[in-house]
Design an enzyme around this catalytic site. Structure first.
Site, short mmCIF file in Angstrom:
data_model
loop_
_atom_site.label_atom_id
_atom_site.label_comp_id
_atom_site.label_asym_id
_atom_site.label_seq_id
_atom_site.Cartn_x
_atom_site.Cartn_y
_atom_site.Cartn_z
CG ASP A 159 -2.30 0.42 0.98
OD1 ASP A 159 -2.47 1.52 0.43
OD2 ASP A 159 -3.23 -0.34 1.30
CG ASP A 197 -4.84 5.34 0.96
OD1 ASP A 197 -5.69 4.45 1.13
OD2 ASP A 197 -4.83 6.41 1.61
CG HIS A 207 -8.99 -1.80 4.45
ND1 HIS A 207 -8.78 -1.87 3.09
CD2 HIS A 207 -8.62 -0.56 4.83
CE1 HIS A 207 -8.31 -0.72 2.66
NE2 HIS A 207 -8.19 0.10 3.69
CG ASP A 208 -11.47 1.49 3.29
OD1 ASP A 208 -11.03 1.54 4.45
OD2 ASP A 208 -10.85 1.88 2.31
#
Ligand code: GLC
Ligand code: CA
Length: 572
Positions: A100, A196, A322-323
């Site tokens: 990431d 990101d 994960h969001d």
């Protein structure tokens, strides 16, 4: 059509949010020791790569997305040496590894920020966005987007949490830092980056005020796809060209039109983008406003991206990360847990693009319901509860959190039915979903019809078929509120994927051009195959060969089937 050299098109990825993946050293926190031991499991799914959510040192205001050192591993997760071990073992197993890259912002504890706040003469002064007077932008995570810093005597911009100051990407030194961070990991051997909120890194000059009636997102028109974004992206692309690496950008709220600029033509700077359109079939802006799930909306989003990128770019395919809360709890049904979990797999894995599967999705993990907002830990969940719809009762506000919290996808992975779900020997850092006795890897390994084994079958089928990788996408009956039906075709091979999103049995009409075709049933999520055909099937040597005909079109709740057809005019 020939095979392309773009290796990522044939791959599927598994996403690890390490804190909740597997605890290898017995402190209740997932880590790289746990990952090391589970690499064979990951490989056994049939995926070809891993995306690691941030592993770097972080004060964890946003669980790793607030980075205080880009060149190290968080001590809770291990050491750089341990990371290298994981990387080498992954490579030996044939798994690529992408990291990431979070460069819209750092942590406020990053040394650059600690320096920058010291004053205007500091060499790091312009690494961040400082102003004497804030504009009216809201933060996406916490109140206003500006925080006053007493040391510097100015306000700094934070589109996300207060502890996530935005970097000033207009400063060429900052861009050099980003490129050097990329080289650091690429030199070590990683294969690429998930970038990101990358469409937010260039802000409009002058930072104009946003429209006051758009809470949370009022500044977005001035920081999404900003004026210099494609120049900056081109610089980062140059670094990647030095290596055979690949880049996928996260594009919150990106439209397909603006995504095309990142993915195609002279400004191409990414191999894929994560878009959000299809994650809003039951909400607006992922968590602020909920509405009943609409299959038609979901299909419209899927098909929009499939069509726009066909022959020009490449899609990423995902339903969880994960969001976002767990997909069975949103687009499926916990009452038809197995059926809807498997159907949802088929609904996205056979589209054109590279699939990403989030830890726990492959076993059908579901949302957690905690009883008080204080039990939740995610900054954006807390903000959502404390800032919006304040006139609602506590019950209603909690209900919203149950539907939308990112914490639901961050509970420890359920490995087996022992205490703490086999995630750790001690009490984990966060709540284990109480359904772990039923939903866990060990139980599903033993069950040939489990969600886990269905994911494996889907990934194996996709991998051995050029049609499912490169074939053209076509949707049938887009307005049907219960059935998602899509086709992939290449040369003389066609696949028809049919997914029922209904809790009730529904009659499926097949497209006219399929009326008398003979197809092979490749996958069905009901163990006995299509019900009406069960009798005739039983007489056949190969259970999986069947005829597709209109009268056989009764689908049970959340049933899915994948058929393969070969043109009869062609020789087999
Ligand atoms: C991305 C991440 C999310 C994070 C945010 C700010 O959307 O996926 O987890 O909170 O960026 O970094
Ligand atoms: Ca640990």
């Amino acid at each position: 059509m020939e095979w392309h050299n773009d290796w990522y098109k044939r791959m599927s990825f598994y996403q690890i949010w390490v804190r909740s993946f597997a605890d290898g050293n017995g402190d209740g926190i997932g880590d790289l020791y746990g990952v090391y031991d589970k690499l064979e499991y990951i490989r056994s799914l049939g995926v070809d790569g891993i995306w690691f959510s941030p592993l770097y040192p972080s004060p964890n205001a946003d669980y790793g997305y607030d980075i205080s050192d880009y060149r190290d591993i968080h001590p809770e997760y291990g050491t750089l040496e341990q990371f290298k071990k994981v990387l080498h073992k992954a490579h030996d197993l044939g798994l690529k590894v992408i990291m990431d890259l979070v460069v819209n912002h750092t942590s406020d504890e990053h040394p650059w920020f600690l320096e920058s706040r010291k004053g205007k003469d500091n060499p790091y002064s312009d690494y961040y966005i400082w102003r004497d007077k804030p504009n009216n932008w809201d933060s996406l995570f916490e109140g206003k987007a500006w925080e006053y810093d007493k040391v510097r005597g100015q306000y700094y911009l934070h589109i996300f949490a207060k502890k996530q100051p935005d970097l000033n990407m207009d400063n060429p030194k900052v861009r050099e830092e980003v490129k050097n961070i990329m080289r650091f990991w690429l030199d070590m051997g990683v294969d690429g980056f998930r970038e990101d909120v990358i469409n937010f890194i260039s802000k409009k000059e002058g930072l104009p005020n946003g429209l006051p009636f758009l809470p949370a997102v009022n500044g977005m028109p001035y920081y999404k796809d900003g004026p210099h974004i494609h120049e900056y992206m081109a610089e980062f692309r140059e670094v990647c060209k030095e290596y055979d690496c690949f880049q996928i950008g996260e594009g919150p709220m990106t439209t397909v039109q603006s995504a095309m600029k990142y993915l195609t033509g002279p400004t191409k700077s990414l191999d894929m983008m994560f878009s959000f359109d299809h994650m809003m079939a039951d909400c607006i802006y992922t968590e602020y406003v909920h509405r009943p799930f609409s299959l038609v909306k979901l299909k419209r989003a899927f098909t929009k991206w499939q069509k726009a990128l066909a022959g020009k770019g490449w899609c990423s395919l995902y339903l969880e990360n994960h969001d976002h809360p767990r997909i069975i709890s949103r687009y499926g049904s916990v009452h038809y847990w197995r059926e809807s979990g498997t159907m949802l797999a088929a609904s996205f894995l056979f589209q054109q693009g590279t699939p990403f599967i989030y830890q726990g999705q492959e076993i059908g993990m579901t949302n957690i319901r905690l009883h008080s907002i204080d039990d939740y830990v995610d900054v954006s969940t807390k903000n959502n509860y404390h800032s919006y719809h304040l006139k609602d009762t506590i019950e209603r506000r909690l209900k919203r959190i149950h539907l939308s919290s990112r914490d639901s996808s961050r509970t420890p992975v359920q490995w087996d039915a022992t205490r703490y779900a086999g995630f750790s020997k001690v009490k984990p850092w966060f709540y284990v979903n109480p359904n772990y006795r039923k939903i866990n890897v060990a139980a599903e390994e033993k069950d040939p019809d489990s969600i886990l084994n269905f994911y494996r079958k889907c990934l194996a089928l996709r991998k051995q078929s050029k049609t499912l990788i490169y074939g053209e996408y076509k949707e049938y009956f887009p307005k049907d509120p219960n059935i998602y039906m899509y086709e992939r075709s290449l040369g003389d091979i066609r696949y028809l994927i049919i997914c029922s999103f209904s809790k009730l049995p529904v009659k499926v009409h097949f497209p006219e051009n399929y009326a008398d075709r003979k197809g092979q049933l490749m996958l069905c999520n009901y163990p006995d195959g299509p019900q009406v055909m069960a009798d005739s099937l039983r007489e056949r040597a190969h259970q999986e060969v069947s005829l597709l005909a209109a009268e056989h079109g009764m689908f049970r709740p959340y049933e899915t089937r994948v058929y393969r057809f070969r043109e009869r005019t062609q020789r087999s």
